[in-house]
Design an enzyme around this catalytic site. Structure first.
Site, PDB file in Angstrom:
ATOM      1  N   GLU A  33       0.883  -1.177   0.000  1.00  0.00           N
ATOM      2  CA  GLU A  33       0.000   0.000   0.000  1.00  0.00           C
ATOM      3  C   GLU A  33       0.913   1.217   0.000  1.00  0.00           C
ATOM      4  OE1 GLU A  33      -3.170   0.187  -0.254  1.00  0.00           O
ATOM      5  OE2 GLU A  33      -3.853  -1.836   0.170  1.00  0.00           O
ATOM      6  N   CYS A  67      -2.486   9.491   2.129  1.00  0.00           N
ATOM      7  CA  CYS A  67      -2.101   8.798   0.896  1.00  0.00           C
ATOM      8  C   CYS A  67      -3.142   9.020  -0.191  1.00  0.00           C
ATOM      9  CB  CYS A  67      -1.890   7.316   1.157  1.00  0.00           C
ATOM     10  SG  CYS A  67      -3.279   6.511   1.959  1.00  0.00           S
TER      11      CYS A  67
HETATM   12  P1  NDP Z   1       8.069   5.069   4.888  1.00  0.00           P
HETATM   13  O1  NDP Z   1       8.104   4.311   3.627  1.00  0.00           O
HETATM   14  O2  NDP Z   1       9.178   5.986   5.198  1.00  0.00           O
HETATM   15  O3  NDP Z   1       7.947   4.085   6.145  1.00  0.00           O
HETATM   16  C1  NDP Z   1       6.903   3.154   6.258  1.00  0.00           C
HETATM   17  C2  NDP Z   1       7.270   2.117   7.303  1.00  0.00           C
HETATM   18  O4  NDP Z   1       8.365   1.344   6.847  1.00  0.00           O
HETATM   19  C3  NDP Z   1       7.697   2.709   8.636  1.00  0.00           C
HETATM   20  O5  NDP Z   1       7.212   1.912   9.696  1.00  0.00           O
HETATM   21  C4  NDP Z   1       9.193   2.629   8.544  1.00  0.00           C
HETATM   22  O6  NDP Z   1       9.817   2.586   9.785  1.00  0.00           O
HETATM   23  C5  NDP Z   1       9.368   1.306   7.846  1.00  0.00           C
HETATM   24  N1  NDP Z   1      10.687   1.116   7.223  1.00  0.00           N
HETATM   25  C6  NDP Z   1      11.624   2.046   6.900  1.00  0.00           C
HETATM   26  N2  NDP Z   1      12.690   1.464   6.313  1.00  0.00           N
HETATM   27  C7  NDP Z   1      12.423   0.129   6.261  1.00  0.00           C
HETATM   28  C8  NDP Z   1      13.119  -1.000   5.756  1.00  0.00           C
HETATM   29  N3  NDP Z   1      14.315  -0.894   5.182  1.00  0.00           N
HETATM   30  N4  NDP Z   1      12.537  -2.209   5.871  1.00  0.00           N
HETATM   31  C9  NDP Z   1      11.320  -2.349   6.427  1.00  0.00           C
HETATM   32  N5  NDP Z   1      10.606  -1.313   6.925  1.00  0.00           N
HETATM   33  C10 NDP Z   1      11.148  -0.079   6.845  1.00  0.00           C
HETATM   34  O7  NDP Z   1       6.665   5.832   4.863  1.00  0.00           O
HETATM   35  P2  NDP Z   1       6.109   6.886   5.887  1.00  0.00           P
HETATM   36  O8  NDP Z   1       6.059   6.301   7.256  1.00  0.00           O
HETATM   37  O9  NDP Z   1       6.840   8.155   5.681  1.00  0.00           O
HETATM   38  O10 NDP Z   1       4.589   7.025   5.378  1.00  0.00           O
HETATM   39  C11 NDP Z   1       4.194   7.873   4.367  1.00  0.00           C
HETATM   40  C12 NDP Z   1       3.985   7.124   3.073  1.00  0.00           C
HETATM   41  O11 NDP Z   1       3.004   6.114   3.265  1.00  0.00           O
HETATM   42  C13 NDP Z   1       3.421   8.021   1.981  1.00  0.00           C
HETATM   43  O12 NDP Z   1       4.041   7.737   0.763  1.00  0.00           O
HETATM   44  C14 NDP Z   1       1.954   7.640   1.936  1.00  0.00           C
HETATM   45  O13 NDP Z   1       1.322   7.930   0.737  1.00  0.00           O
HETATM   46  C15 NDP Z   1       2.033   6.183   2.216  1.00  0.00           C
HETATM   47  N6  NDP Z   1       0.748   5.672   2.678  1.00  0.00           N
HETATM   48  C16 NDP Z   1       0.051   4.817   1.869  1.00  0.00           C
HETATM   49  C17 NDP Z   1      -1.190   4.357   2.254  1.00  0.00           C
HETATM   50  C18 NDP Z   1      -1.942   3.380   1.432  1.00  0.00           C
HETATM   51  O14 NDP Z   1      -2.839   2.740   1.977  1.00  0.00           O
HETATM   52  N7  NDP Z   1      -1.663   3.200   0.165  1.00  0.00           N
HETATM   53  C19 NDP Z   1      -1.809   4.799   3.499  1.00  0.00           C
HETATM   54  C20 NDP Z   1      -0.994   5.674   4.274  1.00  0.00           C
HETATM   55  C21 NDP Z   1       0.240   6.094   3.853  1.00  0.00           C
HETATM   56  P3  NDP Z   1      10.420   3.941  10.427  1.00  0.00           P
HETATM   57  O15 NDP Z   1       9.314   4.950  10.418  1.00  0.00           O
HETATM   58  O16 NDP Z   1      10.769   3.476  11.775  1.00  0.00           O
HETATM   59  O17 NDP Z   1      11.569   4.333   9.535  1.00  0.00           O
END
Ligand code: NDP
Length: 512
Positions: free
Chosen positions: A256, A290
């Site tokens: 997602e 999102c």
């Molecule tokens: P990120 O991609 O930065 O992070 C998402 C999650 O992945 C966090 O828990 C993060 O942890 C974790 N993460 C980071 N690096 C890794 C890795 N190497 N391996 C595994 N997990 C990892 O997204 P954001 O948190 O900034 O969220 C915003 C994004 O999410 C936007 O692009 C938004 O559009 C999208 N989104 C999509 C939705 C949908 O349903 N399609 C709904 C809501 C949001 P940590 O934060 O600890 O780095």
């Protein structure tokens, strides 16, 4: 129990995990408005994450054995617990994520509604059923059922820290799986609260839903910890890393990802309603949605009136962390840099700022841009801030063409009074979801699937597809009566294949 006591419990529960896993490193989560510390949480390393997944495995078996009714009863207890403590959780969401309390209530309400739908529909959607066996196996009975996968890892973002992960957690649990959830490093207290609430509400299946906290490495460790499926919500760049990590063990993934959703405002649209919805869709939650509206394509017939209405609407909006503020600060300070880059790029390419455009201490004023070329970052990349570009188009066809000329394809909106015209545009919009004469509504309909195309990801949460996403289809046949001639035996008569070819010629050969 008061919020302070609850948080003590939550933090203590997390600290308990530290002891259990001998992990010593911790990190703080902070209030994005004030910088005050909200909680201290363990950084779970790879060994701790693996241990958590191993503890989830027998829990998954026990959870599976409870059957649909047993799980439904416990999931009801969980949503009852959340509903009774809604304000407490909303306060925590306000403090850790920054969004207004009222928006947090809305988010929690949606999550509870999805929990109810998933638990109440699991048996009907996934339960065993008899299916038609077809001509070649007419002497067999055929059965289909959707079985749980085992342990599902869920990695979530910070922007909707309750609703978004619950889209995976509720559906995975309802389908009979155990869940290990890694919340964003920006919202660990909310993730820990959700798991503590589960333990309190469903003590006899406490390990069916657990949380691990930390940074990207913890998420990466979850991908490699032996989970049977990984549901990821976040950005496309991180999604690629998650897929690569999961590929090592052929762990299936649900992606997602981000969006760049557009609204089409057609000649016959209710312009005032469209403007109101566009402003809400773009600015609520500080634009960190999102499925937020980031681009509007208005036909030349309605463009001027639409722009004037949008300007009127944003005049009354103000970011802040008080009760009257329309939205809060950027949850993640670095996101303001992305917004600034998009504003600078738009201005350099000839875009005009009709409102806002200022960023102060993480608070971004509601920003409206026009005349922004389609090649600009503000039109092509996810901005994730309280900004809106409005472009004038010849007609709805051109609006659709520009809408679809995007790497993303998550949601979108169409404003038109003609049902047929709006349905046609919605069907041809390259996105997973479209709302007609509203914005974001599809997310609040539990029976509708949620997910994107292209860079917005694949797989679905919510609805029947969302339940099936966390299962394996299991096919069974049972021979009812043996046939005199068995084609799948070395003992079949030599002429049997010719007879079969004659039958196929009679049944299918007439089709040209
Ligand atoms: P990120 O991609 O930065 O992070 C998402 C999650 O992945 C966090 O828990 C993060 O942890 C974790 N993460 C980071 N690096 C890794 C890795 N190497 N391996 C595994 N997990 C990892 O997204 P954001 O948190 O900034 O969220 C915003 C994004 O999410 C936007 O692009 C938004 O559009 C999208 N989104 C999509 C939705 C949908 O349903 N399609 C709904 C809501 C949001 P940590 O934060 O600890 O780095």
């Amino acid at each position: 129990m008061s919020l302070a006591e609850e948080m003590d419990t939550v933090t203590a529960a997390s600290a308990g995990t530290v002891d259990r896993h001998a992990t010593t490193e911790t990190f703080e989560s902070t209030d994005p408005a004030s910088g005050a510390v909200v909680g201290v949480f363990p950084v779970h390393d790879a060994a701790a994450v693996r241990e958590t997944v191993e503890r989830a495995r027998p829990a998954a078996s026990r959870w599976g054995l409870l059957g649909y009714d047993g799980r439904k009863q416990r999931l009801a207890a969980y949503r009852g617990y959340l509903a009774r403590r809604m304000h407490e959780l909303a306060d925590l969401v306000h403090r850790e994520n920054g969004k207004p309390h009222a928006d947090a209530i809305l988010e929690i309400t949606l999550a509870i509604d999805h929990l109810a739908w998933a638990a109440n529909h699991a048996r009907k959607v996934l339960g065993p059923r008899k299916v038609h066996a077809g001509m070649l196996a007419a002497n067999h009975a055929a059965y289909l059922e959707y079985q749980p996968m085992g342990v599902v890892g869920v990695i979530g973002p910070w922007n909707y820290p309750v609703f978004t992960p619950m889209g995976s957690i509720a559906y995975a649990l309802s389908a009979g799986n155990a869940v290990v959830f890694k919340p964003s490093e920006h919202t660990p207290a909310i993730g820990a609260w959700l798991a503590a609430a589960w333990r309190a509400a469903v003590p006899d299946a406490a390990d069916a839903f657990q949380v691990v906290t930390g940074f990207g490495d913890t998420g990466s460790a979850l991908c490699r910890a032996g989970v049977d499926k990984l549901a990821f919500t976040g950005s496309a760049p991180t999604g690629r890393k998650v897929m690569a990590a999961c590929a090592e063990n052929l762990v299936p993934v649900l992606m997602e990802l981000g969006g760049k959703d557009a609204m089409i405002v057609d000649d016959d649209a209710d312009v005032a309603a469209a403007a109101d919805a566009a402003v809400w869709g773009a600015m609520s939650n500080a634009g960190q949605t999102c499925i937020g509206i980031e681009r509007v394509y208005a036909t030349e017939k309605v463009y001027d009136a639409f722009v004037a209405e949008v300007q009127k609407k944003v005049e009354g909006l103000r970011p802040g962390s008080d009760d009257e503020a329309a939205y809060g600060p950027m949850t993640m300070a670095s996101q303001a840099d992305v917004v600034q880059r998009h504003l600078d790029d738009a201005a350099a390419k000839g875009g005009r700022t009709l409102a806002g455009g200022t960023i102060e201490n993480g608070f971004i004023a509601p920003t409206v841009l026009v005349d922004v070329p389609e090649t600009s970052d503000a039109v092509r990349e996810e901005t994730f801030g309280p900004t809106l570009t409005i472009a004038k188009v010849r007609d709805a066809e051109q609006a659709l063409e520009l809408t679809n000329d995007s790497a993303h394809g998550l949601g979108g909106s169409v404003y038109s009074k003609s049902k047929d015209r709006a349905m046609d545009l919605a069907r041809r919009m390259r996105s997973g979801m479209t709302s007609i004469n509203s914005v974001l509504t599809f997310a609040s309909v539990p029976s509708l699937p949620f997910g994107g195309v292209g860079n917005s990801g694949f797989g679905r949460i919510h609805g029947e597809d969302g339940l099936k996403e966390f299962t394996r289809a299991k096919a069974i046949t049972r021979q009812r009566v043996p046939l005199p001639v068995n084609l799948m035996s070395f003992g079949r008569p030599a002429q049997a294949a010719d007879a079969l070819a004659r039958v196929m010629g009679l049944v299918h050969g007439r089709h040209r």
